[in-house]
Enzyme design. Structure first.
Site, PDB file in Angstrom:
ATOM      1  N   GLY A  54       0.788  -1.222   0.000  1.00 40.62           N
ATOM      2  CA  GLY A  54       0.000   0.000   0.000  1.00 40.62           C
ATOM      3  C   GLY A  54       0.822   1.275   0.000  1.00 40.62           C
ATOM      4  N   GLN A 110      -7.538  -0.421   3.660  1.00 44.57           N
ATOM      5  CA  GLN A 110      -8.409  -1.029   4.666  1.00 44.57           C
ATOM      6  C   GLN A 110      -9.765  -1.427   4.105  1.00 44.57           C
ATOM      7  OE1 GLN A 110      -8.225  -2.101   7.737  1.00 44.57           O
ATOM      8  NE2 GLN A 110      -6.135  -1.476   8.188  1.00 44.57           N
ATOM      9  N   SER A 124      -3.441  -3.433  -0.427  1.00 44.25           N
ATOM     10  CA  SER A 124      -2.305  -4.152   0.137  1.00 44.25           C
ATOM     11  C   SER A 124      -2.719  -5.552   0.548  1.00 44.25           C
ATOM     12  CB  SER A 124      -1.758  -3.386   1.348  1.00 44.25           C
ATOM     13  OG  SER A 124      -0.591  -3.998   1.850  1.00 44.25           O
ATOM     14  N   SER A 125      -1.956  -6.532   0.121  1.00 45.77           N
ATOM     15  CA  SER A 125      -2.281  -7.946   0.269  1.00 45.77           C
ATOM     16  C   SER A 125      -2.491  -8.393   1.714  1.00 45.77           C
ATOM     17  CB  SER A 125      -1.152  -8.772  -0.364  1.00 45.77           C
ATOM     18  OG  SER A 125      -1.248 -10.132  -0.056  1.00 45.77           O
ATOM     19  N   HIS A 126      -1.612  -7.964   2.630  1.00 45.30           N
ATOM     20  CA  HIS A 126      -1.653  -8.524   3.982  1.00 45.30           C
ATOM     21  C   HIS A 126      -2.841  -8.046   4.807  1.00 45.30           C
ATOM     22  CE1 HIS A 126      -0.024  -5.128   6.553  1.00 45.30           C
ATOM     23  NE2 HIS A 126       0.217  -4.676   5.339  1.00 45.30           N
ATOM     24  N   THR A 171      11.952  -6.501 -10.138  1.00 48.68           N
ATOM     25  CA  THR A 171      11.292  -7.726 -10.571  1.00 48.68           C
ATOM     26  C   THR A 171      10.008  -7.958  -9.779  1.00 48.68           C
ATOM     27  OG1 THR A 171      13.444  -8.692 -11.092  1.00 48.68           O
ATOM     28  CG2 THR A 171      11.590 -10.226 -10.863  1.00 48.68           C
ATOM     29  N   CYS A 177       1.992   1.776  11.601  1.00 46.72           N
ATOM     30  CA  CYS A 177       3.001   2.637  10.977  1.00 46.72           C
ATOM     31  C   CYS A 177       3.324   3.852  11.833  1.00 46.72           C
ATOM     32  CB  CYS A 177       2.514   3.079   9.596  1.00 46.72           C
ATOM     33  SG  CYS A 177       2.370   1.716   8.440  1.00 46.72           S
TER      34      CYS A 177
END
Length: 378
Positions: A69, A177, A197-199, A235, A324
């Site tokens: 994110g 979120q 964001s994946s997590h 990558t 954060c």
């Protein structure tokens, strides 16, 4: 330890973990390589892009995979500012945005941009009236989050979008979120760009994505970059992207069921705090303006960090807001946006629920907080 900090991060879904391992061991080719091994990886990457585009209701051409994110927010804002709809160097945001947004805007201020930061209303919302008053002729970008990570309020994205269209302003939305917790189809057609964001939805850490409308003719921030159509360097994390896609399909598929569960958990938690209701404040909104899986609250006279440490000592993992911002001495950005500063701002704590959270656990946490409070007040 009972975990109540899903707004910070989620455990990796078992199916996503399985596919991650398979991709990392069997499809290890660089998707930019021209040989057949690389070609296999490239095909898988594009299959994931197709799937995400379908899940989010967007054009695949505007969907890019990133490291998460924070990078997505940075890249989106920088891209939009290379292709403004009109001249000007004024940006509007809210006080409560994620640190990645504020960090990017601080850098832009050093480069001549002016940033207006709006407060929240008492219920944790951006006021449309205040937003409209803040718009100038030279306003080129508005960046407002979808779901607040600390109190769970869902901002009026449709109303903000209408203002942006009326005044020819780009609109970036931090959707980190929000993905998998509310109907993304309503959001994606109303913004210039959004991040995820994946997590936050049971995918692996270190991977995410950003969508930028394909009709926006942006210029890469990093010259000479070839990955992801030139948007970013490095990558691509193919195992992470495939695992994130699996996690997203599952999370979005369970969205309605999850909201019903979270509403019950929220009600049970707040009910368990009834004995201290006279000194308790639940921050946020009601109904569709509130994501029920996040409960931000304050107990009069008790610092949130102390409460968190006491809960941790007794076997419950809660938080004092965005991870954060952990360790900072000032009140969280959301408390500042609500006008709560000093000791009042530091009274804030957050509980957030996930797939495995049970009503009995929530009630036990609530009773524990009540006991901690009573012991403190003696």
């Amino acid at each position: 330890m009972k975990y109540f900090d899903y707004a910070a991060t989620c455990p990796l879904d078992k199916d996503a973990a399985g596919i991650y391992l398979k991709m990392a061991t069997d499809f290890y080719g660089n998707s930019s390589s021209l040989h057949d091994v690389g070609g296999q990886s490239a095909q898988l990457l594009e299959n994931c892009r197709d799937t995400f585009a379908r899940l989010l209701g967007v054009e695949r051409k505007g969907l890019f995979f990133t490291s998460g994110g924070s990078e997505s927010n940075f890249l989106a804002i920088e891209a939009l500012l290379t292709a403004p709809k009109k001249g000007g160097k004024h940006i509007i945001t809210s006080i409560a945005e994620h640190s990645s947004i504020h960090g990017t805007l601080m850098r832009l201020e050093q480069n001549g941009y002016e940033v207006t930061k709006l407060p929240f209303t008492s219920s944790g919302m951006v006021s449309i009236e205040a937003l409209k008053e803040a718009i100038r002729e030279e306003t080129v970008l508005i960046t407002i989050q979808h779901t607040n990570s600390e109190i769970g309020t869902i901002q009026p994205i449709e109303a903000i979008s209408k203002l942006c269209q009326e005044y020819d302003i780009h609109f970036h939305c931090d959707f980190v979120q929000g993905l998998g917790k509310s109907d993304s189809m309503k959001l994606t057609t109303q913004v210039s760009s959004f991040s995820f964001s994946s997590h936050k939805f049971y995918g692996p850490k270190g991977v995410g994505g950003v969508y930028i409308r394909p009709n926006i003719n942006w210029t890469p921030f990093f010259p000479g970059t070839s990955h992801e159509s030139g948007l970013r360097a490095g990558t691509v994390n193919l195992p992470g992207i495939v695992a994130m896609t699996v996690a997203a399909e599952k999370t979005i598929g369970q969205m309605t069921e999850s909201r019903i569960r979270f509403l019950k958990l929220r009600e049970a938690f707040i009910q368990s705090l009834e004995p201290i209701k006279e000194i308790l404040t639940i921050h946020g909104e009601l109904g569709d303006k509130q994501f029920p899986g996040i409960v931000g609250f304050s107990i009069e006279g008790i610092e949130g960090q102390w409460l968190m440490l006491e809960c941790n000592r007794l076997g419950f993992a809660i938080s004092t807001g965005s991870a954060c911002s952990a360790g900072m001495q000032n009140p969280s950005k959301t408390m500042q946006a609500l006008g709560l500063t000093g000791k009042k701002g530091k009274e804030f704590a957050r509980v957030s629920f996930g797939r495995s959270t049970q009503v009995e656990e929530v009630e036990k946490l609530g009773h524990t907080i009540v006991n901690i409070t009573r012991a403190f007040k003696k």
